[in-house]
Design a protein around this motif. Structure first.
Motif, PDB file in Angstrom:
ATOM      1  N   HIS A 199       0.847  -1.187   0.000  1.00  0.00           N
ATOM      2  CA  HIS A 199       0.000   0.000   0.000  1.00  0.00           C
ATOM      3  C   HIS A 199       0.891   1.248   0.000  1.00  0.00           C
ATOM      4  CE1 HIS A 199       0.851  -0.235   4.305  1.00  0.00           C
ATOM      5  NE2 HIS A 199       0.556   1.040   4.352  1.00  0.00           N
ATOM      6  N   THR A 200       0.269   2.340  -0.419  1.00  0.00           N
ATOM      7  CA  THR A 200       0.955   3.629  -0.428  1.00  0.00           C
ATOM      8  C   THR A 200       0.158   4.578   0.463  1.00  0.00           C
ATOM      9  OG1 THR A 200      -0.312   4.515  -2.287  1.00  0.00           O
ATOM     10  CG2 THR A 200       1.665   3.229  -2.827  1.00  0.00           C
ATOM     11  N   SER A 201       0.634   5.788   0.571  1.00  0.00           N
ATOM     12  CA  SER A 201      -0.115   6.783   1.344  1.00  0.00           C
ATOM     13  C   SER A 201      -1.165   7.480   0.467  1.00  0.00           C
ATOM     14  CB  SER A 201       0.852   7.808   1.952  1.00  0.00           C
ATOM     15  OG  SER A 201       1.561   8.464   0.918  1.00  0.00           O
ATOM     16  N   ASN A 202      -1.274   7.066  -0.817  1.00  0.00           N
ATOM     17  CA  ASN A 202      -2.247   7.683  -1.725  1.00  0.00           C
ATOM     18  C   ASN A 202      -3.672   7.341  -1.310  1.00  0.00           C
ATOM     19  OD1 ASN A 202      -0.006   8.454  -3.228  1.00  0.00           O
ATOM     20  ND2 ASN A 202      -0.172   6.721  -4.627  1.00  0.00           N
ATOM     21  N   ALA A 203      -4.519   8.353  -1.231  1.00  0.00           N
ATOM     22  CA  ALA A 203      -5.929   8.126  -0.900  1.00  0.00           C
ATOM     23  C   ALA A 203      -6.581   7.334  -2.031  1.00  0.00           C
ATOM     24  CB  ALA A 203      -6.647   9.462  -0.725  1.00  0.00           C
ATOM     25  N   PRO A 204      -7.489   6.410  -1.710  1.00  0.00           N
ATOM     26  CA  PRO A 204      -8.143   5.628  -2.759  1.00  0.00           C
ATOM     27  C   PRO A 204      -9.178   6.440  -3.540  1.00  0.00           C
ATOM     28  CG  PRO A 204      -8.970   4.977  -0.614  1.00  0.00           C
ATOM     29  CD  PRO A 204      -7.875   5.975  -0.370  1.00  0.00           C
ATOM     30  N   LEU A 205      -9.374   6.024  -4.787  1.00  0.00           N
ATOM     31  CA  LEU A 205     -10.427   6.581  -5.638  1.00  0.00           C
ATOM     32  C   LEU A 205     -11.722   5.866  -5.284  1.00  0.00           C
ATOM     33  CD1 LEU A 205     -11.258   8.340  -8.102  1.00  0.00           C
ATOM     34  CD2 LEU A 205     -10.650   6.379  -9.543  1.00  0.00           C
ATOM     35  N   ILE A 206     -12.755   6.638  -5.005  1.00  0.00           N
ATOM     36  CA  ILE A 206     -14.047   6.088  -4.592  1.00  0.00           C
ATOM     37  C   ILE A 206     -15.072   6.327  -5.697  1.00  0.00           C
ATOM     38  CG2 ILE A 206     -15.871   6.224  -2.844  1.00  0.00           C
ATOM     39  CD1 ILE A 206     -13.260   5.156  -1.731  1.00  0.00           C
ATOM     40  N   TYR A 207     -15.991   5.382  -5.857  1.00  0.00           N
ATOM     41  CA  TYR A 207     -17.058   5.500  -6.851  1.00  0.00           C
ATOM     42  C   TYR A 207     -18.385   5.233  -6.152  1.00  0.00           C
ATOM     43  CZ  TYR A 207     -19.518   4.909 -11.287  1.00  0.00           C
ATOM     44  OH  TYR A 207     -20.376   5.052 -12.350  1.00  0.00           O
ATOM     45  N   CYS A 208     -19.315   6.151  -6.309  1.00  0.00           N
ATOM     46  CA  CYS A 208     -20.627   5.981  -5.698  1.00  0.00           C
ATOM     47  C   CYS A 208     -21.671   6.716  -6.527  1.00  0.00           C
ATOM     48  CB  CYS A 208     -20.615   6.510  -4.268  1.00  0.00           C
ATOM     49  SG  CYS A 208     -22.177   6.290  -3.393  1.00  0.00           S
ATOM     50  N   ARG A 209     -22.737   6.019  -6.886  1.00  0.00           N
ATOM     51  CA  ARG A 209     -23.853   6.604  -7.644  1.00  0.00           C
ATOM     52  C   ARG A 209     -23.392   7.328  -8.899  1.00  0.00           C
ATOM     53  NH1 ARG A 209     -28.312   8.614  -3.248  1.00  0.00           N
ATOM     54  NH2 ARG A 209     -28.567   6.583  -2.316  1.00  0.00           N
ATOM     55  N   GLY A 210     -22.467   6.702  -9.615  1.00  0.00           N
ATOM     56  CA  GLY A 210     -22.022   7.243 -10.885  1.00  0.00           C
ATOM     57  C   GLY A 210     -21.022   8.372 -10.801  1.00  0.00           C
ATOM     58  N   THR A 211     -20.460   8.616  -9.613  1.00  0.00           N
ATOM     59  CA  THR A 211     -19.522   9.725  -9.432  1.00  0.00           C
ATOM     60  C   THR A 211     -18.237   9.228  -8.781  1.00  0.00           C
ATOM     61  OG1 THR A 211     -21.377  11.236  -9.129  1.00  0.00           O
ATOM     62  CG2 THR A 211     -19.240  11.997  -8.374  1.00  0.00           C
ATOM     63  N   PHE A 245     -14.866  10.184  -6.544  1.00  0.00           N
ATOM     64  CA  PHE A 245     -14.339  11.173  -5.618  1.00  0.00           C
ATOM     65  C   PHE A 245     -13.202  10.547  -4.830  1.00  0.00           C
ATOM     66  CE2 PHE A 245     -17.961   9.212  -3.549  1.00  0.00           C
ATOM     67  CZ  PHE A 245     -17.540   8.972  -2.248  1.00  0.00           C
ATOM     68  N   ALA A 246     -12.388  11.377  -4.218  1.00  0.00           N
ATOM     69  CA  ALA A 246     -11.251  10.896  -3.428  1.00  0.00           C
ATOM     70  C   ALA A 246     -11.685  10.680  -2.004  1.00  0.00           C
ATOM     71  CB  ALA A 246     -10.112  11.918  -3.482  1.00  0.00           C
ATOM     72  N   ALA A 247     -11.221   9.587  -1.447  1.00  0.00           N
ATOM     73  CA  ALA A 247     -11.500   9.325  -0.040  1.00  0.00           C
ATOM     74  C   ALA A 247     -10.687  10.287   0.805  1.00  0.00           C
ATOM     75  CB  ALA A 247     -11.121   7.890   0.313  1.00  0.00           C
ATOM     76  N   PRO A 248     -11.209  10.713   1.936  1.00  0.00           N
ATOM     77  CA  PRO A 248     -10.421  11.599   2.788  1.00  0.00           C
ATOM     78  C   PRO A 248      -9.173  10.873   3.294  1.00  0.00           C
ATOM     79  CG  PRO A 248     -12.495  10.982   3.846  1.00  0.00           C
ATOM     80  CD  PRO A 248     -12.504  10.407   2.474  1.00  0.00           C
ATOM     81  N   GLN A 249      -8.081  11.606   3.382  1.00  0.00           N
ATOM     82  CA  GLN A 249      -6.838  11.024   3.883  1.00  0.00           C
ATOM     83  C   GLN A 249      -7.027  10.680   5.350  1.00  0.00           C
ATOM     84  OE1 GLN A 249      -4.724   9.698   2.116  1.00  0.00           O
ATOM     85  NE2 GLN A 249      -3.054  11.062   1.632  1.00  0.00           N
ATOM     86  N   GLN A 250      -6.583   9.484   5.706  1.00  0.00           N
ATOM     87  CA  GLN A 250      -6.638   9.061   7.092  1.00  0.00           C
ATOM     88  C   GLN A 250      -5.279   8.520   7.474  1.00  0.00           C
ATOM     89  OE1 GLN A 250      -9.775   6.290   7.731  1.00  0.00           O
ATOM     90  NE2 GLN A 250     -11.345   7.622   6.943  1.00  0.00           N
ATOM     91  N   GLU A 251      -4.918   8.754   8.697  1.00  0.00           N
ATOM     92  CA  GLU A 251      -3.658   8.233   9.178  1.00  0.00           C
ATOM     93  C   GLU A 251      -3.817   6.735   9.412  1.00  0.00           C
ATOM     94  OE1 GLU A 251      -0.779   8.921  12.990  1.00  0.00           O
ATOM     95  OE2 GLU A 251      -1.912  10.624  12.205  1.00  0.00           O
ATOM     96  N   VAL A 252      -2.870   5.947   8.922  1.00  0.00           N
ATOM     97  CA  VAL A 252      -2.910   4.506   9.068  1.00  0.00           C
ATOM     98  C   VAL A 252      -1.910   4.103  10.132  1.00  0.00           C
ATOM     99  CG1 VAL A 252      -2.560   2.291   7.912  1.00  0.00           C
ATOM    100  CG2 VAL A 252      -3.560   4.222   6.677  1.00  0.00           C
ATOM    101  N   HIS A 253      -2.371   3.320  11.098  1.00  0.00           N
ATOM    102  CA  HIS A 253      -1.514   2.853  12.174  1.00  0.00           C
ATOM    103  C   HIS A 253      -1.201   1.376  11.966  1.00  0.00           C
ATOM    104  CE1 HIS A 253      -2.122   6.545  14.432  1.00  0.00           C
ATOM    105  NE2 HIS A 253      -3.382   6.476  14.096  1.00  0.00           N
ATOM    106  N   PRO A 254       0.057   0.990  12.057  1.00  0.00           N
ATOM    107  CA  PRO A 254       0.414  -0.431  11.869  1.00  0.00           C
ATOM    108  C   PRO A 254      -0.139  -1.302  12.974  1.00  0.00           C
ATOM    109  CG  PRO A 254       2.405   0.908  12.251  1.00  0.00           C
ATOM    110  CD  PRO A 254       1.228   1.814  12.273  1.00  0.00           C
TER     111      PRO A 254
END
Length: 162
Positions: free
Chosen positions: A139-151, A153-162
């Protein structure tokens, strides 16, 4: 029974990360397609399921393959998502990719990548469900691309804890 169009519309109401499922064919050529979603089946061992339409051009490759990868696209990869959702013959023409040492094509810049060994298949009338044991995850720190109802958008950045 629910109409397939209504069912598709209902599923589109839930945001999902845009995923590209990839595999090599018997000649070593990469193939890939967009998937609506994938889901975790088991945490120990880690197993996911991916549903693939039998009518898709990539179905024969995925159906015959013993490995596949799930590439969860990053927020800046919307053009790549549209490219893989198109009807062009070879979606890898002009698309950068790298061979995973485990044996599946990976898309650089993705938010996350799961390298899977096919652990089982469930045959339905119009789809096949691939069960994949996750062998490797990056994984990278890049926010995922989200798809919902034909649109998209970028997911909000969240801090990931190991």
């Amino acid at each position: 029974m629910i109409d397939p169009k209504d069912y598709r519309r209902a599923l589109g109401s839930f945001p999902t990360g845009v995923t590209i499922v990839t595999a090599f064919d018997g000649d070593g050529q990469p193939w890939g397609l967009t998937a609506n979603s994938f889901t975790s089946v088991s945490l120990t061992p880690p197993v996911i399921s991916v549903c693939v339409a039998k009518t898709g051009r990539v179905f024969p490759t995925l159906s015959a393959s013993s490995r596949f990868a799930v590439n969860i696209l990053a927020a800046d990869q919307q053009a790549l998502a549209m490219h893989f959702a198109s009807n062009i013959e070879n979606r890898f023409d002009g698309t950068p990719w790298q061979a995973n040492p485990g044996g599946a094509p990976l898309l650089p810049g993705a938010s996350a990548q799961l390298d899977c060994i096919v652990n089982g298949r469930i045959d339905t009338e119009d789809h096949e469900i691939l069960l994949g044991r996750v062998e490797n995850y990056t994984h990278t720190s890049n926010a995922p691309l989200i798809y919902c109802r034909g649109t998209f958008f970028a997911a909000p950045q969240q801090e990931v804890h190991p």
